[in-house]
Design an enzyme around this catalytic site. Sequence first.
Site, PDB file in Angstrom:
ATOM      1  CE  LYS A  40      -2.327 -11.737   0.894  1.00 31.47           C
ATOM      2  NZ  LYS A  40      -2.295 -10.651   1.821  1.00 31.47           N
TER       3      LYS A  40
ATOM      4  CB  THR B 197      -5.783  -4.208  -4.838  1.00 28.04           C
ATOM      5  OG1 THR B 197      -6.256  -3.467  -3.699  1.00 28.04           O
ATOM      6  CG2 THR B 197      -6.013  -3.385  -6.100  1.00 28.04           C
TER       7      THR B 197
ATOM      8  NE  ARG C  77      -7.756 -13.981   4.533  1.00 24.82           N
ATOM      9  CZ  ARG C  77      -6.826 -13.287   5.179  1.00 24.82           C
ATOM     10  NH1 ARG C  77      -6.547 -13.554   6.433  1.00 24.82           N
ATOM     11  NH2 ARG C  77      -6.172 -12.327   4.582  1.00 24.82           N
TER      12      ARG C  77
ATOM     13  CE  LYS D  11      -4.519  -6.391   5.782  1.00 28.82           C
ATOM     14  NZ  LYS D  11      -5.832  -6.361   5.110  1.00 28.82           N
TER      15      LYS D  11
ATOM     16  CB  ALA E  53      -2.355 -15.333   7.446  1.00 28.16           C
TER      17      ALA E  53
ATOM     18  CG  PHE F 254      -0.247 -11.172   7.242  1.00 25.00           C
ATOM     19  CD1 PHE F 254      -0.305  -9.789   7.165  1.00 25.00           C
ATOM     20  CD2 PHE F 254      -0.952 -11.790   8.262  1.00 25.00           C
ATOM     21  CE1 PHE F 254      -1.027  -9.032   8.086  1.00 25.00           C
ATOM     22  CE2 PHE F 254      -1.681 -11.043   9.184  1.00 25.00           C
ATOM     23  CZ  PHE F 254      -1.714  -9.669   9.099  1.00 25.00           C
TER      24      PHE F 254
ATOM     25  CG  PHE G  37       2.119   2.358  -5.341  1.00 27.84           C
ATOM     26  CD1 PHE G  37       1.466   3.036  -4.322  1.00 27.84           C
ATOM     27  CD2 PHE G  37       2.106   0.974  -5.309  1.00 27.84           C
ATOM     28  CE1 PHE G  37       0.826   2.351  -3.293  1.00 27.84           C
ATOM     29  CE2 PHE G  37       1.473   0.274  -4.299  1.00 27.84           C
ATOM     30  CZ  PHE G  37       0.830   0.971  -3.282  1.00 27.84           C
TER      31      PHE G  37
ATOM     32  CD1 TRP H 163      -6.005   0.915  -5.445  1.00 27.38           C
ATOM     33  CD2 TRP H 163      -5.539   2.624  -6.824  1.00 27.38           C
ATOM     34  NE1 TRP H 163      -6.390   2.073  -4.819  1.00 27.38           N
ATOM     35  CE2 TRP H 163      -6.112   3.140  -5.638  1.00 27.38           C
ATOM     36  CE3 TRP H 163      -5.165   3.513  -7.827  1.00 27.38           C
ATOM     37  CZ2 TRP H 163      -6.313   4.500  -5.435  1.00 27.38           C
ATOM     38  CZ3 TRP H 163      -5.377   4.876  -7.634  1.00 27.38           C
ATOM     39  CH2 TRP H 163      -5.934   5.362  -6.453  1.00 27.38           C
TER      40      TRP H 163
END
Length: 560
Positions: A76, A78, A99, A110, A278, A306, A386, A414
């Site tokens: 998210k 990225t 954030r 994470k 979150a 999230f 991906f 990415w």
Amino acid sequence: MLTDIQIAQNAQLLPITDIARTLGLETSDLDMYGTNKAKLTFKKLNELQKKGQDSSARGKLILVTAMTPTAAGEGKSTVTIALGDALRATGRKSVIALREPSLGPCFGVKGGACGGGYAQVVPMEDINLHFTGDIHAITAANNLMAALIDNHLQQGNTLGIDPRTISWKRCVDLNDRALRNVIIGLGSRIDGVPRESHFQISVASEIMAIVCLSKTITELKERISAITIAETYDKRPVTFGELKCTGAIAALLKDAIRPNLVQTLEHTPAFIHGGPFANIAHGCNSINATLCALATGDYVVTEAGFAADLGAEKFFDIKCRKNNLKPNAAVIVATVRALKMHGGVAKADLNTQNLDALKAGFENLRIHIQNTKQFGVPVVVAVNKFVSDTDEELALVQKLCEEEQVKAVICEGWEKGSKGATELADTVCALCEKDSAFKPLYEDDLPLTKKIETLATKMYRAQSVSFEAKAVKKLAQYQAQYGTLPVCMAKTQNSITHDKNAIGAPKEAYTFPVRDVQLYSGAGFVVAYAGDMVDMPGLPKVPAAQNIDVDDNGVISGLF
């Protein structure tokens, strides 16, 4: 292939004063933290707030949210960064608002929160670790409050506080499950009043929420004073303001309330400020950062933590509700890999094409699309690509999204940075030209129990809600004085329901369990705890900390 941290370390950063000038800011508007990080001065912050609150003068607000996260990763942040870069690369004046990362996930599961590949905010090591010290200041302020409360007990307890009712927790910005429940004040009489106490992670604290929701020092002090900390023996609520120490807490937070300015790998300005989780807290960057971005950019790209059932709902129902914000568009990030995991495929088998599992897992994304639409905001799905994704899988995702009258755009930020998100940028801009019929999910005057039931049935797709006795008792107490406050749900991020092991979408009727509630009277919301959700995470069997190192030149490795 370079790792994320290697890509970031190889980047040629511009002086932050050059980045500031693209926003119309001068060096005198900044307090420098080295050459690549800065905070806005109070004078400039106050100027930008006024413009950011003017709906006729500010930029467009774009929220990036996601489907339910999986171990496969969704990206998210990225996508948020790639979108911001793509908007600027295609001639639009964009600003990113994110954030600050918590140390807990950095050393836990994470990892960092600065994006990935060629869509990152930098300097990523600084941002992911100590940054400008905001979270440390919040931790210190929170724990000074705890010390002052216990000192009041020790020094005679003139307010008549019942120690058994003290709800204020200490905090630390690390995953430390051993501190969830502690006994303090042991020893001799001079060592304090013995009582049970608790720790929470700093980013879930009410002080973090207050810093993120306060515009000025005056508002900050008002909110701190309004925090409910305990009850007296005759059951009268006690606020922190009664201890007459609010100014000291605000003094520790005077710099933490000011937004931080950094840049992306492609030199797009980024305000990074505030870091509430979150799944426990309200999951959005600070209102000050958002207002400053809206005042200096034509398009502001922000994200909420999230999935859409958590961060996006709280962004809409708490942050936007209280600050007269009207989002112009929402981006829901999804991946083929995550869809297949929600369709029952094991992580080890995700590289194999599986259209049936993808279609089954799409039910999770479908609910998030429908949920986001409930707020009246135009929606687009960003499929974070991906290398293992097949053309057939990508085409199926787009077809399934079309059935929901939503466009799905393939995003390759990415790998390609802004060039991989050009179509997404164009699509988002087109959405921003549509009328946003934004509205919160529920009205202010709906009773607290009904607000919780609305979230459970409309967002989590439960048939009903069960309240434990202590939750019922507290809600009845809160309703008279605080019934107009919104609800901040603390529930697992790993499922649409309260069950962290439930994949996909709810298939059968179920009851959503609310274990407890907690009043955050200073922040301005009521927290409801679902299932076994806790506000102090634990470390996994193999924490990310095992991969992190630093050499004699101060170069960090393994951070992400």
